[in-house]
Design a protein around this motif. Structure first.
Motif, PDB file in Angstrom:
ATOM      1  N   GLY A  56      43.568  42.335  13.466  1.00 24.32           N
ATOM      2  CA  GLY A  56      44.611  43.132  13.235  1.00 24.32           C
ATOM      3  C   GLY A  56      44.440  44.029  11.210  1.00 24.32           C
ATOM      4  N   LYS A  57      43.632  43.513  11.062  1.00 22.52           N
ATOM      5  CA  LYS A  57      43.277  44.068   9.639  1.00 22.52           C
ATOM      6  C   LYS A  57      44.108  45.360   9.443  1.00 22.52           C
ATOM      7  N   SER A  58      43.020  46.254   9.996  1.00 20.73           N
ATOM      8  CA  SER A  58      43.146  47.586   9.656  1.00 20.73           C
ATOM      9  C   SER A  58      44.336  47.681  10.188  1.00 20.73           C
ATOM     10  N   THR A 110      36.542  49.380   5.099  1.00 19.08           N
ATOM     11  CA  THR A 110      35.006  48.449   4.396  1.00 19.08           C
ATOM     12  C   THR A 110      33.787  48.737   5.859  1.00 19.08           C
ATOM     13  N   GLY A 111      35.176  47.871   7.161  1.00 19.80           N
ATOM     14  CA  GLY A 111      34.509  48.478   7.897  1.00 19.80           C
ATOM     15  C   GLY A 111      33.569  49.784   8.554  1.00 19.80           C
ATOM     16  N   ALA A 112      34.546  50.399   8.050  1.00 18.27           N
ATOM     17  CA  ALA A 112      34.173  51.525   8.372  1.00 18.27           C
ATOM     18  C   ALA A 112      32.638  52.204   8.147  1.00 18.27           C
ATOM     19  N   MET A 113      32.588  51.572   6.900  1.00 20.71           N
ATOM     20  CA  MET A 113      31.772  52.170   6.140  1.00 20.71           C
ATOM     21  C   MET A 113      30.126  51.364   6.488  1.00 20.71           C
ATOM     22  N   TYR A 114      30.656  50.051   6.881  1.00 20.71           N
ATOM     23  CA  TYR A 114      29.388  49.613   7.766  1.00 20.71           C
ATOM     24  C   TYR A 114      28.605  50.468   9.186  1.00 20.71           C
ATOM     25  N   ARG A 115      30.374  50.459   9.953  1.00 19.50           N
ATOM     26  CA  ARG A 115      29.704  51.346  11.101  1.00 19.50           C
ATOM     27  C   ARG A 115      28.999  52.756  11.428  1.00 19.50           C
ATOM     28  N   ALA A 116      29.298  53.354   9.689  1.00 17.16           N
ATOM     29  CA  ALA A 116      28.537  54.322   9.778  1.00 17.16           C
ATOM     30  C   ALA A 116      26.814  54.453   9.389  1.00 17.16           C
ATOM     31  N   GLY A 142      26.160  46.841  16.252  1.00 15.44           N
ATOM     32  CA  GLY A 142      24.971  47.929  15.328  1.00 15.44           C
ATOM     33  C   GLY A 142      25.356  47.230  13.787  1.00 15.44           C
ATOM     34  N   ALA A 143      26.916  47.420  13.850  1.00 18.65           N
ATOM     35  CA  ALA A 143      27.789  47.027  11.876  1.00 18.65           C
ATOM     36  C   ALA A 143      27.760  45.973  11.995  1.00 18.65           C
ATOM     37  N   SER A 144      27.655  45.038  12.521  1.00 21.61           N
ATOM     38  CA  SER A 144      27.660  43.341  12.179  1.00 21.61           C
ATOM     39  C   SER A 144      26.081  43.025  12.169  1.00 21.61           C
ATOM     40  N   ILE A 179      23.685  45.406  11.171  1.00 24.50           N
ATOM     41  CA  ILE A 179      23.211  45.737   9.867  1.00 24.50           C
ATOM     42  C   ILE A 179      24.142  45.745   8.180  1.00 24.50           C
ATOM     43  N   ALA A 180      24.864  44.849   9.010  1.00 26.23           N
ATOM     44  CA  ALA A 180      25.830  44.232   7.298  1.00 26.23           C
ATOM     45  C   ALA A 180      25.349  42.388   7.340  1.00 26.23           C
ATOM     46  N   VAL A 181      24.300  42.242   7.957  1.00 24.34           N
ATOM     47  CA  VAL A 181      23.123  41.431   7.336  1.00 24.34           C
ATOM     48  C   VAL A 181      22.250  41.668   6.100  1.00 24.34           C
ATOM     49  N   GLY A 185      38.007  44.044   5.412  1.00 25.44           N
ATOM     50  CA  GLY A 185      37.340  43.770   5.983  1.00 25.44           C
ATOM     51  C   GLY A 185      36.405  42.383   5.890  1.00 25.44           C
ATOM     52  N   ARG A 186      35.374  41.769   5.832  1.00 28.33           N
ATOM     53  CA  ARG A 186      35.027  40.209   5.357  1.00 28.33           C
ATOM     54  C   ARG A 186      35.139  39.881   4.155  1.00 28.33           C
ATOM     55  N   ASP A 187      34.344  40.246   2.844  1.00 27.34           N
ATOM     56  CA  ASP A 187      34.021  39.629   1.899  1.00 27.34           C
ATOM     57  C   ASP A 187      34.736  40.005   0.420  1.00 27.34           C
ATOM     58  N   TYR A 189      30.466  37.195  19.644  1.00 32.55           N
ATOM     59  CA  TYR A 189      29.061  37.524  18.897  1.00 32.55           C
ATOM     60  C   TYR A 189      29.239  37.665  17.161  1.00 32.55           C
ATOM     61  N   ARG A 190      29.481  38.739  16.999  1.00 29.43           N
ATOM     62  CA  ARG A 190      30.654  39.222  15.407  1.00 29.43           C
ATOM     63  C   ARG A 190      31.002  38.045  14.712  1.00 29.43           C
ATOM     64  N   ASP A 191      31.965  37.244  15.007  1.00 26.43           N
ATOM     65  CA  ASP A 191      32.462  36.000  14.247  1.00 26.43           C
ATOM     66  C   ASP A 191      31.234  35.554  14.072  1.00 26.43           C
ATOM     67  N   ASN A 242      28.025  36.103  13.686  1.00 29.06           N
ATOM     68  CA  ASN A 242      26.671  36.823  12.576  1.00 29.06           C
ATOM     69  C   ASN A 242      27.544  36.860  11.520  1.00 29.06           C
ATOM     70  N   ASP A 243      29.416  37.620  12.278  1.00 31.10           N
ATOM     71  CA  ASP A 243      29.646  37.340  10.016  1.00 31.10           C
ATOM     72  C   ASP A 243      30.333  36.197   9.496  1.00 31.10           C
ATOM     73  N   SER A 244      29.952  35.332  10.262  1.00 24.76           N
ATOM     74  CA  SER A 244      30.510  34.403   9.381  1.00 24.76           C
ATOM     75  C   SER A 244      28.833  33.436   8.433  1.00 24.76           C
ATOM     76  N   GLU A 245      28.268  33.614   9.804  1.00 23.25           N
ATOM     77  CA  GLU A 245      26.816  32.673   9.295  1.00 23.25           C
ATOM     78  C   GLU A 245      25.424  33.715   8.176  1.00 23.25           C
ATOM     79  N   ARG A 246      26.212  34.507   8.520  1.00 25.37           N
ATOM     80  CA  ARG A 246      25.152  35.573   7.409  1.00 25.37           C
ATOM     81  C   ARG A 246      25.371  34.550   5.834  1.00 25.37           C
ATOM     82  N   GLU A 247      23.843  34.496   5.408  1.00 26.63           N
ATOM     83  CA  GLU A 247      23.831  34.072   3.996  1.00 26.63           C
ATOM     84  C   GLU A 247      24.665  34.906   2.926  1.00 26.63           C
TER      85      GLU A 247
HETATM   86  O1   DC Z   1      36.095  45.207  10.588  1.00 26.22           O
HETATM   87  P1   DC Z   1      35.016  46.484  11.746  1.00 26.22           P
HETATM   88  O2   DC Z   1      35.232  45.942  12.863  1.00 26.22           O
HETATM   89  O3   DC Z   1      35.458  47.665  11.451  1.00 26.22           O
HETATM   90  O4   DC Z   1      33.579  46.025  10.858  1.00 26.22           O
HETATM   91  C1   DC Z   1      32.869  45.978  11.394  1.00 26.22           C
HETATM   92  C2   DC Z   1      31.786  45.039  10.974  1.00 26.22           C
HETATM   93  O5   DC Z   1      31.251  45.306  10.030  1.00 26.22           O
HETATM   94  C3   DC Z   1      31.859  43.510  11.164  1.00 26.22           C
HETATM   95  O6   DC Z   1      31.371  43.238  12.557  1.00 26.22           O
HETATM   96  C4   DC Z   1      30.800  43.381   9.984  1.00 26.22           C
HETATM   97  C5   DC Z   1      31.018  44.503   9.041  1.00 26.22           C
HETATM   98  N1   DC Z   1      31.238  43.874   8.097  1.00 26.22           N
HETATM   99  C6   DC Z   1      31.011  43.652   6.549  1.00 26.22           C
HETATM  100  O7   DC Z   1      30.637  42.643   6.705  1.00 26.22           O
HETATM  101  N2   DC Z   1      31.927  43.227   6.019  1.00 26.22           N
HETATM  102  C7   DC Z   1      33.088  44.153   5.539  1.00 26.22           C
HETATM  103  N3   DC Z   1      33.740  43.695   3.839  1.00 26.22           N
HETATM  104  C8   DC Z   1      33.962  44.548   6.050  1.00 26.22           C
HETATM  105  C9   DC Z   1      32.363  45.254   7.702  1.00 26.22           C
END
Ligand code: DC
Length: 222
Positions: free
Chosen positions: A15-17, A34-40, A96-98, A100-102, A127-129, A177-179, A181-186
């Motif tokens: 519910g962040k956004s 910021t997620g929208a930027m990774y998505r773009a 794809g965003a998840s 590319i965010a790696v 975002g995440r970070d 999958y995204r959880d 990927n997003d939590s375990e990236r370096e």
């Molecule tokens: O918040 P979102 O679902 O729109 O984000 C899409 C993907 O972008 C998410 O799976 C991980 C990545 N992301 C990230 O790594 N760091 C952020 N600050 C925002 C998003």
């Protein structure tokens, strides 16, 4: 009011956004999604048949022209001159965003844009970070979470309200999958900052979460 930044992090579908948008409106500041930027960036790769790998993208980063505009209804995001705010919400772009965010070079490009926005404006940035890496000195940090079932349930509802069909198990699988990927990236993974306030929204309504977040911010900024 003094200059401030609010960092809101958490997993997909917490519910962040929608919360950040509502809170930014209340505070009269901008909301940076910021997620929208990774998505773009992911959409650029998809549309141009570029593999989502560090090698595939290394010579492409300068060609990805992301622009953000602030309109009445919030943030609009452009790839070149095209408004892609709707297209980036589709599920191929989410995955794809998840992925590319790696890639560190992608993150560095986007983090620079994010820090610039926060330097020149009061922002609620999600975002995440954000609390751990992008804005470690943010005045307020909140980590929003909810159970994966509840997050999938909310996402299905949201998609159905837009007239899209959604299968609960598929949505839940994509989210898990995204959880992971997003939590375990370096580099700059999804993680609660030590000084962030944890807010579990599983049992809360939208309005209750907005009130809770606004209260946390008011306490810090007062
Ligand atoms: O918040 P979102 O679902 O729109 O984000 C899409 C993907 O972008 C998410 O799976 C991980 C990545 N992301 C990230 O790594 N760091 C952020 N600050 C925002 C998003």
């Amino acid at each position: 009011m003094k200059k401030f930044n609010v960092a809101i992090d958490g997993p997909a579908g917490a519910g962040k956004s929608s919360i950040s948008k509502a809170v930014a409106k209340k505070l009269g500041c901008i909301y940076v999604d910021t997620g929208a930027m990774y998505r773009a960036c992911a959409l650029y790769a998809i549309e141009n048949n570029i593999p989502i790998t560090a090698e595939g993208l290394q010579n492409e980063l300068d060609n990805i022209k992301i622009r953000i505009k602030y309109a009445e209804d919030g943030q609009r995001i452009y790839l070149g001159d095209v408004d892609v705010s709707g297209r980036i919400r589709e599920s191929d772009v989410s995955i794809g965003a998840s992925d590319i965010a790696v890639i560190p070079a992608v993150r560095l490009k986007l983090v620079e844009m994010q820090r610039e926005l926060a330097k020149t404006n009061n922002v609620v940035m999600d975002g995440r970070d954000i609390g751990t890496y992008v804005l470690p000195d943010a005045e307020v940090k909140i980590f929003l979470t909810a159970s994966v079932d509840e997050r999938a349930r909310r996402r299905v509802l949201e998609m159905e309200q837009k007239g899209q069909t959604a299968d609960f198990e598929t949505v839940k699988k994509d989210m898990a999958y995204r959880d992971k990927n997003d939590s375990e990236r370096e580099f700059a993974p999804l993680k609660q900052a030590e000084d962030a306030v944890l807010l579990d929204t599983t049992e809360l309504t939208f309005d209750e979460v907005v009130t809770a977040v606004t209260d946390i911010i008011a306490k810090v900024l007062d």
